[in-house]
Design a protein around this motif. Sequence first.
Motif, PDB file in Angstrom:
ATOM      1  N   ILE A 514       0.834  -1.202   0.000  1.00  0.00           N
ATOM      2  CA  ILE A 514       0.000   0.000   0.000  1.00  0.00           C
ATOM      3  C   ILE A 514       0.867   1.249   0.000  1.00  0.00           C
ATOM      4  O   ILE A 514       1.754   1.414   0.832  1.00  0.00           O
ATOM      5  CB  ILE A 514      -0.992   0.012   1.184  1.00  0.00           C
ATOM      6  N   ASN A 515       0.598   2.098  -0.985  1.00  0.00           N
ATOM      7  CA  ASN A 515       1.298   3.374  -1.068  1.00  0.00           C
ATOM      8  C   ASN A 515       0.662   4.341  -0.088  1.00  0.00           C
ATOM      9  O   ASN A 515      -0.520   4.673  -0.200  1.00  0.00           O
ATOM     10  CB  ASN A 515       1.200   3.918  -2.499  1.00  0.00           C
ATOM     11  N   LEU A 516       1.435   4.798   0.874  1.00  0.00           N
ATOM     12  CA  LEU A 516       0.913   5.652   1.937  1.00  0.00           C
ATOM     13  C   LEU A 516       1.277   7.111   1.669  1.00  0.00           C
ATOM     14  O   LEU A 516       2.159   7.680   2.314  1.00  0.00           O
ATOM     15  CB  LEU A 516       1.437   5.199   3.297  1.00  0.00           C
ATOM     16  N   GLU A 517       0.600   7.736   0.706  1.00  0.00           N
ATOM     17  CA  GLU A 517       0.795   9.171   0.516  1.00  0.00           C
ATOM     18  C   GLU A 517       0.191   9.947   1.684  1.00  0.00           C
ATOM     19  O   GLU A 517       0.556  11.088   1.927  1.00  0.00           O
ATOM     20  CB  GLU A 517       0.189   9.632  -0.793  1.00  0.00           C
ATOM     21  N   ARG A 518      -0.748   9.321   2.390  1.00  0.00           N
ATOM     22  CA  ARG A 518      -1.307   9.819   3.649  1.00  0.00           C
ATOM     23  C   ARG A 518      -1.541   8.598   4.537  1.00  0.00           C
ATOM     24  O   ARG A 518      -1.489   7.465   4.062  1.00  0.00           O
ATOM     25  CB  ARG A 518      -2.620  10.568   3.406  1.00  0.00           C
ATOM     26  N   PRO A 519      -1.803   8.801   5.835  1.00  0.00           N
ATOM     27  CA  PRO A 519      -1.965   7.645   6.742  1.00  0.00           C
ATOM     28  C   PRO A 519      -3.313   6.943   6.550  1.00  0.00           C
ATOM     29  O   PRO A 519      -4.318   7.315   7.147  1.00  0.00           O
ATOM     30  CB  PRO A 519      -1.856   8.276   8.143  1.00  0.00           C
TER      31      PRO A 519
END
Length: 597
Positions: A514-519
């Motif tokens: 999962i790409n976590l550009e935000r939490p």
Amino acid sequence: MRTAPAIHPYQDPSRPVDERVADLLARMTLEEKAGLLFHTMIPMHADGRPVEAADGDDPDFPADTTGLIGRQGINHFNLVGTAEPRRLAEWHNAVQRIAADTRLGIPVTVSTDPRHSFTLNIGASVRAGAFSAWPEAIGLAAVRDPELVHRFADIARQEYLAVGLRVALHPQIDLATEPRWSRQLGTFGADAALTSELVRAYIRGFQGERLGPDSVATMVKHFPGGGPQKDGEDPHFPHGKEQVYPGGLRELHLAPFRAAIAAGAAQMMPYYGQPIGTDWEEVGFGFNRGVVTGLLREQLGFDGIVCTDWGLLNDDEILGEPHQARAWGVEHLTVAERAAKALDAGVDQFGGEECPEVVVELVRSGRIDEGRIDRSVRRLLREKFVLGLFDERRFVDPDAAEETVGRADFRAAGAAAQRRSLTVLTNRDRTLPVTRTAPRLYTEGLDPAAVARYGRPAATPAGADLAVLRLFTPYEHRENRFESMFHSGRLDFPADELAAVLRVLDAVPTVVLINLERPAVIPEIAERAAAVIADWGADDEAMLDVVFGRARAEGRLPFELPRSMAAVEASRPDVPHDTADPVFPFGAGLDLEGPPA
């Protein structure tokens, strides 16, 4: 390419910089001085030609390069878009030749948003393309290694220099304390101490121990810290203009900027935000004298260039859509009154604007003293001289640009950093690393050509030994084309999307990437996945190398992952790690067996 022989003292490289600045300033008209106070965006043709008025309007970025330089005296440009290295170098040289033909021959300074990673946002970043590809800044923070940050910055410096990019419109050192805020990917996370440590390495990698001809100047942003946005909305937009400190931690958000100033940051960008409920005037920071002059200049001792964030003065169009000036708290003022208030606040340049005639009229009307303009012009000219733009660095070599940008060792360093930054959050039953030879793989969101190097494709979860899903942090889709690039709002998956993911997790052991550009809010996924790996900008091969034990992940979470949207909404925007009972706390991450890092 050689520059013309010296005629005036400012053209003589043997003279001290301050003497050259004084000589040039004395020769400048008011109109030429005013032009220096604008740092606007500019496109280029893919073949390396400057965009001119006669070319016809680009629907997104019309331009008149010769007119901006020759008639308006503007010579600071934020280059949008990208091209092959040779074409970038040729464009730069063409622009410098236009500038050399003006009355005083003042060279152009070209700046850029970050362009070494995986995110495209016309308001914030450019995809790597021909440049070496690295994790986003928050991925560098996940590794927690100042030497890696310095190495990245030094490589980026070399690639920028090769094509004539001399100002980095970064680092972004806001603290990511509001989980919903859209700009977290460009930060070093939520921790003030870690951010302070990494920004020092970042600035020294770009600038060296002191600014000089081999430096790229850094424009640190967004002063005094843009993280505490009310409801996590972004102040590019009217509904996100309020910046709040319910936890009383204003000073914490200043800590990284103190470190940046100590490291010698050349430039500083105040944010759009309008502080609410503090002792500061409730106007955007670019108009805020108490913040720019009182805090930044007088208390913190910063004497570098202060450039506003883009588009504070004029209503404009972005991507063909109307866009309101980010003049929060001073919306009622005219463009001239806004410019005067920003100059009174202490800024030197207006980002994303091109109206020097406004400054000329402010001086001629007596509203602004010309001596005030001279103070800013001195700073701007001095940096051009120090960077060597009047001398050996005016032009670049297109052959060297081709050889330098995306050099094999630079790409290898970026690829290794991608792998190091990956963060293993769960690993049930020691699913990772996968050691089975040629397993049957059901995948979603991954390039089949990359997957084929690790296993055999399976058409359904039921026919697979293992599933690998690549997911991205959820966000709310906004209608405005520009705002749609700023991923904001809820952090949990819609019910139908979550149900589809959980069906796979229940059918077969599944690794979730999962790409976590935000939490992201992922309690159900974390509970039912065989393994969860966070990525911060990495290609498919980098992630699969970690899954299959060919590389070692070293990342640790640079912010916490909340348990629910209710916990996010109850947290205080200025307080780090403030959600109740997070699924994964700040610093979470597991070590796996694998080859030496």
